[in-house]
Design a protein around this motif. Structure first.
Motif, PDB file in Angstrom:
ATOM      1  N   VAL A  69       0.852  -1.200   0.000  1.00  7.53           N
ATOM      2  CA  VAL A  69       0.000   0.000   0.000  1.00  7.53           C
ATOM      3  C   VAL A  69       0.889   1.252   0.000  1.00  7.53           C
ATOM      4  O   VAL A  69       0.614   2.218  -0.716  1.00  7.53           O
ATOM      5  CB  VAL A  69      -0.974  -0.008   1.200  1.00  7.53           C
ATOM      6  CG1 VAL A  69      -1.742   1.304   1.283  1.00  7.53           C
ATOM      7  CG2 VAL A  69      -1.944  -1.195   1.101  1.00  7.53           C
ATOM      8  N   GLY A  70       1.980   1.194   0.759  1.00  8.26           N
ATOM      9  CA  GLY A  70       2.905   2.335   0.824  1.00  8.26           C
ATOM     10  C   GLY A  70       3.502   2.679  -0.533  1.00  8.26           C
ATOM     11  O   GLY A  70       3.589   3.855  -0.900  1.00  8.26           O
ATOM     12  N   TRP A  71       3.898   1.646  -1.293  1.00  4.19           N
ATOM     13  CA  TRP A  71       4.476   1.915  -2.628  1.00  4.19           C
ATOM     14  C   TRP A  71       3.436   2.561  -3.536  1.00  4.19           C
ATOM     15  O   TRP A  71       3.747   3.475  -4.299  1.00  4.19           O
ATOM     16  CB  TRP A  71       4.946   0.614  -3.303  1.00  4.19           C
ATOM     17  CG  TRP A  71       5.960  -0.168  -2.528  1.00  4.19           C
ATOM     18  CD1 TRP A  71       6.864   0.319  -1.606  1.00  4.19           C
ATOM     19  CD2 TRP A  71       6.172  -1.597  -2.599  1.00  4.19           C
ATOM     20  NE1 TRP A  71       7.622  -0.725  -1.111  1.00  4.19           N
ATOM     21  CE2 TRP A  71       7.225  -1.899  -1.698  1.00  4.19           C
ATOM     22  CE3 TRP A  71       5.591  -2.634  -3.325  1.00  4.19           C
ATOM     23  CZ2 TRP A  71       7.695  -3.204  -1.514  1.00  4.19           C
ATOM     24  CZ3 TRP A  71       6.063  -3.929  -3.153  1.00  4.19           C
ATOM     25  CH2 TRP A  71       7.105  -4.205  -2.255  1.00  4.19           C
ATOM     26  N   ILE A  72       2.211   2.055  -3.473  1.00  2.00           N
ATOM     27  CA  ILE A  72       1.136   2.584  -4.334  1.00  2.00           C
ATOM     28  C   ILE A  72       0.875   4.049  -3.995  1.00  2.00           C
ATOM     29  O   ILE A  72       0.805   4.918  -4.874  1.00  2.00           O
ATOM     30  CB  ILE A  72      -0.148   1.739  -4.177  1.00  2.00           C
ATOM     31  CG1 ILE A  72       0.060   0.342  -4.788  1.00  2.00           C
ATOM     32  CG2 ILE A  72      -1.350   2.440  -4.810  1.00  2.00           C
ATOM     33  CD1 ILE A  72      -1.000  -0.683  -4.385  1.00  2.00           C
ATOM     34  N   VAL A  73       0.745   4.336  -2.709  1.00  2.00           N
ATOM     35  CA  VAL A  73       0.450   5.707  -2.278  1.00  2.00           C
ATOM     36  C   VAL A  73       1.628   6.624  -2.621  1.00  2.00           C
ATOM     37  O   VAL A  73       1.439   7.737  -3.127  1.00  2.00           O
ATOM     38  CB  VAL A  73       0.110   5.744  -0.763  1.00  2.00           C
ATOM     39  CG1 VAL A  73      -0.011   7.170  -0.256  1.00  2.00           C
ATOM     40  CG2 VAL A  73      -1.187   4.961  -0.506  1.00  2.00           C
ATOM     41  N   ALA A  74       2.854   6.139  -2.403  1.00  2.00           N
ATOM     42  CA  ALA A  74       4.042   6.943  -2.742  1.00  2.00           C
ATOM     43  C   ALA A  74       4.042   7.277  -4.232  1.00  2.00           C
ATOM     44  O   ALA A  74       4.469   8.361  -4.630  1.00  2.00           O
ATOM     45  CB  ALA A  74       5.320   6.193  -2.370  1.00  2.00           C
ATOM     46  N   ALA A  75       3.559   6.343  -5.054  1.00  2.00           N
ATOM     47  CA  ALA A  75       3.543   6.551  -6.509  1.00  2.00           C
ATOM     48  C   ALA A  75       2.298   7.320  -6.960  1.00  2.00           C
ATOM     49  O   ALA A  75       1.965   7.330  -8.146  1.00  2.00           O
ATOM     50  CB  ALA A  75       3.642   5.209  -7.228  1.00  2.00           C
ATOM     51  N   GLY A  76       1.596   7.940  -5.996  1.00  4.31           N
ATOM     52  CA  GLY A  76       0.465   8.810  -6.341  1.00  4.31           C
ATOM     53  C   GLY A  76      -0.818   8.061  -6.647  1.00  4.31           C
ATOM     54  O   GLY A  76      -1.776   8.647  -7.161  1.00  4.31           O
ATOM     55  N   GLY A  77      -0.867   6.763  -6.344  1.00  8.62           N
ATOM     56  CA  GLY A  77      -2.025   5.949  -6.712  1.00  8.62           C
ATOM     57  C   GLY A  77      -2.985   5.698  -5.566  1.00  8.62           C
ATOM     58  O   GLY A  77      -2.782   6.148  -4.435  1.00  8.62           O
ATOM     59  N   VAL A  78      -4.044   4.985  -5.898  1.00  4.00           N
ATOM     60  CA  VAL A  78      -5.064   4.584  -4.928  1.00  4.00           C
ATOM     61  C   VAL A  78      -4.994   3.066  -4.786  1.00  4.00           C
ATOM     62  O   VAL A  78      -5.000   2.347  -5.791  1.00  4.00           O
ATOM     63  CB  VAL A  78      -6.466   5.012  -5.410  1.00  4.00           C
ATOM     64  CG1 VAL A  78      -7.548   4.477  -4.497  1.00  4.00           C
ATOM     65  CG2 VAL A  78      -6.547   6.532  -5.482  1.00  4.00           C
TER      66      VAL A  78
END
Ligand code: AMP
Ligand code: MN
Ligand code: MN
Ligand code: MN
Length: 282
Positions: free
Chosen positions: A175-184
């Motif tokens: 989840v952290g990688w997704i959020v860091a990459a601006g995603g949901v």
């Protein structure tokens, strides 16, 4: 608006190239497609080129393999920046684990009499990422299984001869990688895990604490009853709802792009989180 936020290409275990997938989505009347290959965004560049001239909005997505409470859970990331270093490094680490697992699964199948399993799976996986799906297709080719579900059940699931547990990302990292990459971040096909309601609520709680915002309510692998249950969970948990076929190619005749029902009115569509990336939303 016809939105399909879960699909696979040959960059993972789908059978259509990114170009063919996008063209097929367009022919099916999909307005917004997310390409969500397993642990890879490698198909996105080609898919973008194919989407360019078409009246179709393509989102970069990914379906990350996660180990949570000793089970495998899939977390979809939507509208991610595929060049973000944290996401790039995280996905690379999972793909290394996939290679280790593919070697061992190959040996396991060779012991079961599947000749050259490892090498044939590698040749089949033109995108360079091997999933159980590829080995399942070999088993069908060799007449040892009827279909992918049958092959996985007989050879490649827990307790079966060629099963190898993957040590995937933690829920928090994915989840952290997704959020860091601006995603949901979205929990993929939540009804597929066969969790009790209590266990699913635990997963949702940990997922939200990590920064997750959505769950698939409508999925190609959900029954009508599953969708109803997941709708209740989404409303109870305050998660946004996603709609995704989990399309892997035309061989799976029971799943088609963009054919699921529309989300119920009382759900918050997950695409409300990235409305600016969409065509004039309606
Ligand atoms: P892996 O990520 O390598 O463990 O492979 C999992 C993939 O196998 C899923 O993404 C599906 O594409 C496929 N799969 C697993 N179970 C089934 C099933 N019962 N029927 C069809 N495909 C399946
Ligand atoms: Mn798959
Ligand atoms: Mn999945
Ligand atoms: Mn999938």
């Amino acid at each position: 608006m016809n939105v399909d936020l879960h699909s696979h290409s040959t960059a993972s275990d789908g059978t259509l190239s990114p170009t063919a997938l996008v063209e097929h989505a367009h022919a099916c009347g999909v307005d917004v497609l997310a390409l969500t290959d397993h642990d890879s965004t490698d198909g996105f560049a080609e898919a973008s080129l194919a989407a360019g001239p078409l009246d179709l909005t393509l989102l970069c997505g990914v379906e990350i393999s996660v180990t949570w409470a000793r089970t495998t859970v899939h977390i979809v990331g939507l509208n991610v920046d595929p060049t973000h270093p944290e996401l790039v490094a995280g996905l690379a680490s999972i793909r290394r684990e996939r290679e280790r697992r593919a070697e061992k699964m190959g040996l396991g199948l060779e012991k079961q009499g599947v000749v050259d399993a490892r090498q044939r799976a590698a040749a089949m996986a033109t995108g360079g990422l091997v999933a159980r799906t590829h080995y399942a297709r070999l088993l069908i080719e060799d007449g040892l299984a009827r279909d992918i579900g049958d092959a996985i059940k007989k050879y490649l699931s827990r307790g079966k001869p060629a099963f190898v547990a993957g040590q995937w990302a933690s829920l928090e990292d994915a989840v952290g990688w997704i959020v860091a990459a601006g995603g949901v971040a979205v929990i993929a096909h939540p009804a597929r895990y066969n969790y009790t309601a209590t266990k699913l609520r635990e997963l949702i709680k940990a997922f939200k604490a990590a920064g997750g915002q959505g769950m698939e309510v409508l999925s190609g692998s959900h029954s009508v009853q599953d969708a109803r249950n997941m709708q209740r969970h989404a409303l109870w948990a305050g998660l946004s709802a996603s709609r995704g076929s989990d399309y892997h190619g035309p061989e799976n005749t029971w799943v088609e792009l963009g054919r699921l029902p529309q989300l119920a009115e009382d759900l918050t569509p997950v695409w409300s989180h990235f409305a600016s990336a969409l065509p004039n939303a309606s």
